[in-house]
Structures are given as C-alpha cells and as structure tokens.
Design a protein around this motif. Structure first.
Motif, PDB file in Angstrom:
ATOM      1  N   TYR A 164       0.713  -1.121  -0.066  1.00  0.00           N
ATOM      2  CA  TYR A 164       0.005   0.053  -0.118  1.00  0.00           C
ATOM      3  C   TYR A 164       0.741   1.374   0.045  1.00  0.00           C
ATOM      4  O   TYR A 164       2.050   1.135   0.232  1.00  0.00           O
ATOM      5  CB  TYR A 164      -1.187   0.078   1.198  1.00  0.00           C
ATOM      6  N   ASN A 167      -2.994  -2.791  -7.795  1.00  0.00           N
ATOM      7  CA  ASN A 167      -3.614  -3.447  -6.735  1.00  0.00           C
ATOM      8  C   ASN A 167      -5.283  -2.834  -6.899  1.00  0.00           C
ATOM      9  O   ASN A 167      -5.335  -1.590  -7.045  1.00  0.00           O
ATOM     10  CB  ASN A 167      -3.106  -2.917  -5.595  1.00  0.00           C
ATOM     11  N   ASP A 202      -0.331 -17.139   5.827  1.00  0.00           N
ATOM     12  CA  ASP A 202       0.215 -16.164   6.684  1.00  0.00           C
ATOM     13  C   ASP A 202       1.278 -15.250   6.300  1.00  0.00           C
ATOM     14  O   ASP A 202       2.346 -15.694   5.862  1.00  0.00           O
ATOM     15  CB  ASP A 202       0.845 -16.805   7.976  1.00  0.00           C
ATOM     16  N   GLY A 233       3.086 -10.740   5.656  1.00  0.00           N
ATOM     17  CA  GLY A 233       3.031  -9.444   6.185  1.00  0.00           C
ATOM     18  C   GLY A 233       1.887  -8.684   5.856  1.00  0.00           C
ATOM     19  O   GLY A 233       0.981  -9.102   4.771  1.00  0.00           O
ATOM     20  N   GLY A 258       3.017 -15.571   1.212  1.00  0.00           N
ATOM     21  CA  GLY A 258       2.885 -15.891   2.722  1.00  0.00           C
ATOM     22  C   GLY A 258       4.086 -16.555   3.126  1.00  0.00           C
ATOM     23  O   GLY A 258       4.026 -17.774   2.970  1.00  0.00           O
ATOM     24  N   SER A 317       6.938  -9.185   2.001  1.00  0.00           N
ATOM     25  CA  SER A 317       7.667  -8.647   2.912  1.00  0.00           C
ATOM     26  C   SER A 317       9.119  -8.170   2.463  1.00  0.00           C
ATOM     27  O   SER A 317       9.696  -7.212   2.638  1.00  0.00           O
ATOM     28  CB  SER A 317       7.857  -9.522   4.222  1.00  0.00           C
ATOM     29  N   GLN A 330       9.752  -5.162   0.453  1.00  0.00           N
ATOM     30  CA  GLN A 330       9.804  -3.583   1.119  1.00  0.00           C
ATOM     31  C   GLN A 330      11.395  -3.331   1.499  1.00  0.00           C
ATOM     32  O   GLN A 330      11.499  -2.028   1.608  1.00  0.00           O
ATOM     33  CB  GLN A 330       9.029  -3.728   2.132  1.00  0.00           C
ATOM     34  N   PRO A 350       4.245  -2.969   8.259  1.00  0.00           N
ATOM     35  CA  PRO A 350       3.835  -4.641   7.962  1.00  0.00           C
ATOM     36  C   PRO A 350       4.889  -5.418   7.448  1.00  0.00           C
ATOM     37  O   PRO A 350       5.814  -4.955   6.661  1.00  0.00           O
ATOM     38  CB  PRO A 350       2.917  -4.359   6.753  1.00  0.00           C
ATOM     39  N   CYS A 351       4.924  -6.682   7.886  1.00  0.00           N
ATOM     40  CA  CYS A 351       6.027  -7.627   7.573  1.00  0.00           C
ATOM     41  C   CYS A 351       5.796  -8.883   8.192  1.00  0.00           C
ATOM     42  O   CYS A 351       5.183  -8.861   9.342  1.00  0.00           O
ATOM     43  CB  CYS A 351       7.410  -6.911   8.349  1.00  0.00           C
ATOM     44  N   GLY A 352       6.125  -9.889   7.478  1.00  0.00           N
ATOM     45  CA  GLY A 352       6.069 -11.118   8.127  1.00  0.00           C
ATOM     46  C   GLY A 352       7.466 -12.065   8.169  1.00  0.00           C
ATOM     47  O   GLY A 352       8.475 -11.353   7.995  1.00  0.00           O
ATOM     48  N   ALA A 384       9.120 -13.874   6.667  1.00  0.00           N
ATOM     49  CA  ALA A 384       9.885 -13.973   5.299  1.00  0.00           C
ATOM     50  C   ALA A 384      11.069 -13.255   5.214  1.00  0.00           C
ATOM     51  O   ALA A 384      12.159 -13.592   4.935  1.00  0.00           O
ATOM     52  CB  ALA A 384       9.017 -14.001   4.135  1.00  0.00           C
TER      53      ALA A 384
HETATM   54  C1  LIG Z   1       4.457  -3.482   3.712  1.00  0.00           C
HETATM   55  C2  LIG Z   1       3.250  -4.161   2.960  1.00  0.00           C
HETATM   56  C3  LIG Z   1       2.159  -3.674   2.620  1.00  0.00           C
HETATM   57  C4  LIG Z   1       1.257  -4.460   1.893  1.00  0.00           C
HETATM   58  N1  LIG Z   1       0.266  -3.888   1.291  1.00  0.00           N
HETATM   59  C5  LIG Z   1      -0.754  -4.554   0.455  1.00  0.00           C
HETATM   60  C6  LIG Z   1      -1.628  -3.934  -0.185  1.00  0.00           C
HETATM   61  O1  LIG Z   1      -1.796  -2.633  -0.054  1.00  0.00           O
HETATM   62  N2  LIG Z   1      -2.686  -4.687  -1.144  1.00  0.00           N
HETATM   63  C7  LIG Z   1      -2.595  -6.064  -0.958  1.00  0.00           C
HETATM   64  O2  LIG Z   1      -3.245  -6.635  -2.005  1.00  0.00           O
HETATM   65  N3  LIG Z   1      -1.465  -6.739  -0.403  1.00  0.00           N
HETATM   66  C8  LIG Z   1      -0.518  -5.964   0.423  1.00  0.00           C
HETATM   67  N4  LIG Z   1       0.396  -6.661   1.136  1.00  0.00           N
HETATM   68  C9  LIG Z   1       0.538  -8.133   0.922  1.00  0.00           C
HETATM   69  C10 LIG Z   1       1.615  -8.500  -0.189  1.00  0.00           C
HETATM   70  O3  LIG Z   1       1.097  -8.150  -1.342  1.00  0.00           O
HETATM   71  C11 LIG Z   1       1.834 -10.068  -0.134  1.00  0.00           C
HETATM   72  O4  LIG Z   1       0.490 -10.563  -0.473  1.00  0.00           O
HETATM   73  C12 LIG Z   1       2.390 -10.484   1.224  1.00  0.00           C
HETATM   74  O5  LIG Z   1       3.245  -9.624   1.829  1.00  0.00           O
HETATM   75  C13 LIG Z   1       2.822 -11.685   0.656  1.00  0.00           C
HETATM   76  O6  LIG Z   1       3.503 -12.437   2.161  1.00  0.00           O
HETATM   77  P1  LIG Z   1       4.893 -12.223   2.687  1.00  0.00           P
HETATM   78  O7  LIG Z   1       4.819 -10.817   3.065  1.00  0.00           O
HETATM   79  O8  LIG Z   1       4.961 -13.275   3.701  1.00  0.00           O
HETATM   80  O9  LIG Z   1       5.767 -12.007   1.488  1.00  0.00           O
HETATM   81  C14 LIG Z   1       1.429  -5.869   1.740  1.00  0.00           C
HETATM   82  C15 LIG Z   1       2.615  -6.362   2.264  1.00  0.00           C
HETATM   83  C16 LIG Z   1       3.497  -5.666   2.989  1.00  0.00           C
HETATM   84  C17 LIG Z   1       4.534  -6.458   3.545  1.00  0.00           C
END
Ligand SMILES: Cc1cc2nc3c(=O)[nH]c(=O)nc-3n(C[C@H](O)[C@H](O)[C@H](O)COP(=O)(O)O)c2cc1C
Length: 442
Positions: free
Chosen positions: A34, A85, A198, A200, A238, A261, A264, A407-409, A411
């Motif tokens: 986002y 998006n 699961d 971020g 995820g 994640s 970023q 936001p962060c997972g 990974a």
């Molecule tokens: C900082 C951040 C912002 C995110 N913002 C959005 C978003 O605006 N729309 C969306 O569909 N997914 C968003 N996501 C999810 C990512 O597109 C993605 O599906 C997710 O991060 C994948 O999992 P991971 O973080 O374990 O790699 C965001 C993830 C992060 C880390």
C-alpha cells in the motif's frame, strides 16, 4: 523442464501457462504494498527484468494514482507486463468504483484484487469490460485478474463466473454492454488465484502448507465446470523468503509464487530508509500480530515488524480498550494521560478534531453516524494512531520512531538469515556496488 548445470532452471518452475499469459520469464510475482511501497520504481524495475509486479495503489489519492499510472505507461514499452492493486472497500464502494474508472481509462490490463469477501460490482465491471467473442468461438477477456484469497469461500468466488445479479444490474444501468453481459457466464472472475497464507500485512494466519493444497483441490473441483473455460492458475504467497520455501511451494503444485515482505527492503521500495534499516536487521521471531486498523471493529488482524518498536503492543492495547469500553468518556484518567502523552502525543480532542475534518471532506455521508455513536467515535480516534504510525514509518520520522507501523512477515527474517555472510545482506547492497540496473543475475 530445463536444467542448468544439472540443476533446475528457475525459468522452468511453476506454470508455463502463467509465464505465457503474462509474458514473463519466471512464475514469480511481487505483490502490491500500500501507499506506493510497491512503487513505480519497483514495478518498472521488475517489468524491465521480465517479471510481474503490482503497483501498491491502496491508500493513494486518485491524483497520485493517475500520476503513477502515467509514469509507468510513459516509461515502459507497451507490451511490458505490470499491474495495479484493487482493494475491496466495504466502507466506501464509490471509491472502489472510481478506482476502476481510473484503471479502465488508463488501459490497465492487470489487477491484483485483494481484501474481497464477495465479488463487487466494481470488480465485475473491470473484469467484463471489453469482453468479446473471439473468432474461435471463445470469450476473450482483456482485463486480467489475479485474485487473492485466504479463505475457501472467497477463493470459490474468484474461481466462478461473476454473480448473475451483479451482471444484470450492471447491464441494466448501462455500465457494461449487453454483449459483455451475455458472455459473463462463460468467464471466471479470475485468471490467477493467489492463496494468501500467513503474510506481512493483513493475515488470516493460515499456514501455507494447509492453504495451498486446499485451494489447488478447490480449483481442480470447480475449474472442471464448464470444461471449455481455461484452467485458473493457483499460486501462493505468505512466508516466502528463501529458496527452500519457494521450492516447497512449487512441490505443493503452486503455479506461481508471490512475495511481499522481502520486497519492502529493496532500493526501489517506496518506504523510508529508516524502515529498510530496521527490516534488514529482523530475524524470523521479530514480527507480531496486531489489529488491522481498516477492519478494527470486526477483529481482522495484520502482521507487523516488532523488533525495537512499541507499535505492536500499543496497537493491541488500543484494541483491548475498544472492546472493553463504549466511549472515550469511559476511559479512566490514567489511561487518557497515557494515550495522550505516550501514544498520540496530542490530546484526544485534537485527534478527534483532525479525524472529524478528514471524514467531513473524504466521507461526509459517514460523519453523522460516527458523531452520533460514542463507540464509533472512539474507534475512529484509535484508528488515527494506526494511520499516524504508518505515516511516521514511511516518512522515516526521527520522532516517535518506536511508533512505526511496518507490515512485515517472518519471510523477511528468513531472507536476512539466508543472506548473512553472502555479501548480499542489507537493503542497499546493489547501490553500494554501484549497480541498480537490470542484470542477468537479478
Ligand atoms: C508493507 C506491506 C504492504 C502491503 N500492502 C498490501 C496492499 O496494499 N494490498 C495487497 O493486496 N497486499 C498487500 N500486502 C501483501 C503483499 O502483497 C503480499 O501478499 C504478502 O506480503 C505476501 O506475504 P509475505 O509478506 O510473507 O511475503 C502488503 C505487504 C506488505 C509487507
């Protein structure tokens, strides 16, 4: 399957149909983040490397989104693959509809549809606009949808044709043509379904190894009807941050993989350098689950960075206060003082005044309802903290650094550990080496 030096080549992993449909080298996607964290620079860099990325349009003003789209269109070849998006907006369906107008107007051919609990008129309109019957007797749909789902019922909706009632209403209102509506029953809502395990950001906290096989089976069952429809590709996101995790996803029949994640923490990401420094130090244990501010009332969750930050504990405390009280007036003096001095760094009255002014300009129809309901007013005051915390992080503010919302997972931590000692650790290694240009090794 092609091999390189006796090993599987990355180009051979995942679905050939995915790579062909998107004209990309690898069945690998960089997901939206986002407020332009998934920035123009990131989307462009990926497209130049022959890879698919989606612009983080969530939370951008229409003017900024229009500028970003113009920049992408003018700086990339017309055949380059990239997308944007589209977020469901239960609170503000007009905003979702206006975003679809903007996407259609700019000829955006790929969207990553997320946060949907059911299919909406705006999403159906995007999907069916321009649909026509080809010379081969099959429907041709120019607008490609990658739908993200963390629950089976949402996955089923993406795997199915648009709901007939929505199609009829759109046709009757002149928002799609009669011939577009006539094809609807032969078109699925999505070309690609991403099982969002699961991750971020927003998360239902389902493990990847449970969710992906379940959605692949769902696709195999639903996708057989009608037999003439092209099969929908099922990928996964995820927790993907290392080669081992990616390999496991492909072993579990993922047609493509998607990461968030780890992207970023790159040169191209639109967040601040301070956040990138924090991310580059994270381990797999350094994340926490917090309430998702946009869905505070229904208890939705998000995953954020915890290391060195008070935000997760403060966010959870605000949620507890929201559940335990019916109004700001019910809070005891000590709690009010703590919120005003430590969390908000301003009075609750000031926060409400700012929130009220925002609602008055952005969502005027909602304001009377919020003003009349003390619990809703409290929810909006608390939500201000989440928005503020995101701003602090994205600006890299030197004040209130402990309040960053990132936001962060896990990974991210997994990748940091994998890269340790490799010379590739840290977010700016490519800058330090003086090269941020595409190379054959990226
Ligand atoms: C900082 C951040 C912002 C995110 N913002 C959005 C978003 O605006 N729309 C969306 O569909 N997914 C968003 N996501 C999810 C990512 O597109 C993605 O599906 C997710 O991060 C994948 O999992 P991971 O973080 O374990 O790699 C965001 C993830 C992060 C880390």
């Amino acid at each position: 399957v092609t091999e390189r030096d006796g090993r599987l080549a990355p180009e051979s992993l995942g679905s050939p149909a995915f790579r062909a449909a998107h004209a990309v080298r690898l069945a690998y996607v960089a997901g939206s983040m986002y407020k332009g964290v998934a920035s123009v620079a990131m989307v462009r860099r990926m497209a130049q490397a022959g890879l698919l990325a989606y612009l983080g349009a969530g939370g951008l003003t229409p003017e900024r989104l229009q500028r970003d789209l113009a920049e992408l269109r003018s700086s990339l070849a017309s055949e380059a693959s990239w997308g944007v998006n589209l977020l469901a907006s239960i609170e503000d369906p007009e905003a979702e509809d206006a975003t679809v107008d903007l996407l259609l107007h700019n000829g955006v051919r790929r969207i990553e549809a997320a946060a949907y609990v059911h299919m909406t008129p705006a999403l159906v309109r995007y999907r069916l606009s321009g649909a026509r019957l080809g010379a081969d007797g099959r429907p041709h749909v120019p607008n490609m949808v990658l739908g993200k789902a963390s629950r089976p019922e949402v996955a089923a909706a993406f795997l199915s044709p648009p709901p007939p009632a929505i199609v009829t209403a759109l046709r009757d209102a002149g928002r799609i043509t009669a011939s577009e509506s006539a094809l609807a029953a032969r078109v699925a809502m999505a070309d690609d379904l991403c099982a969002e395990a699961d991750s971020g950001g927003h998360t239902d906290q389902r493990p990847l190894c449970v969710l992906l096989p379940d959605m692949v089976r769902l696709r195999d069952r639903l996708g057989a009807e009608p037999p003439s429809r092209p099969p929908i590709r099922v990928g996964v996101a995820g927790g993907l941050g290392t080669p081992e995790a990616i390999a496991a996803a492909f072993v579990m029949r993922a047609d493509f993989v998607l990461t968030g994640s780890i992207n970023q923490c790159t040169v191209e990401s639109g967040t601040s350098e301070r956040v990138k420094e924090l991310l580059a130090q994270a381990g797999i244990q350094d994340t926490a689950i917090v309430p998702a501010a946009d869905m505070l009332e229904i208890g939705a969750k998000a995953q954020v960075l915890r290391r060195g930050l008070f935000f997760p504990a403060r966010a959870n405390r605000l949620y507890e206060l929201y559940r335990a009280h019916n109004s700001l007036e019910e809070l005891d003096d000590r709690t009010v003082a703590q919120l005003e001095q430590k969390y908000f760094r301003r009075s609750l009255d000031d926060v409400w005044a700012e929130t009220r002014a925002y609602l008055q300009t952005a969502r005027p129809a909602e304001l009377p309802r919020v003003e009349a309901d003390p619990k809703q007013r409290m929810a909006h005051v608390f939500k201000w903290y989440f928005v503020h915390a995101t701003r602090l992080a994205m600006r890299g503010s030197s004040e209130q650094r402990v309040d960053y919302q990132v936001p962060c997972g896990p990974a991210m931590g997994a990748l940091n550990a994998y890269l340790r000692g490799s010379g590739l650790g840290g977010w700016c290694f490519s800058q330090r080496r003086g090269s941020v240009r595409p190379s054959s090794h990226d």
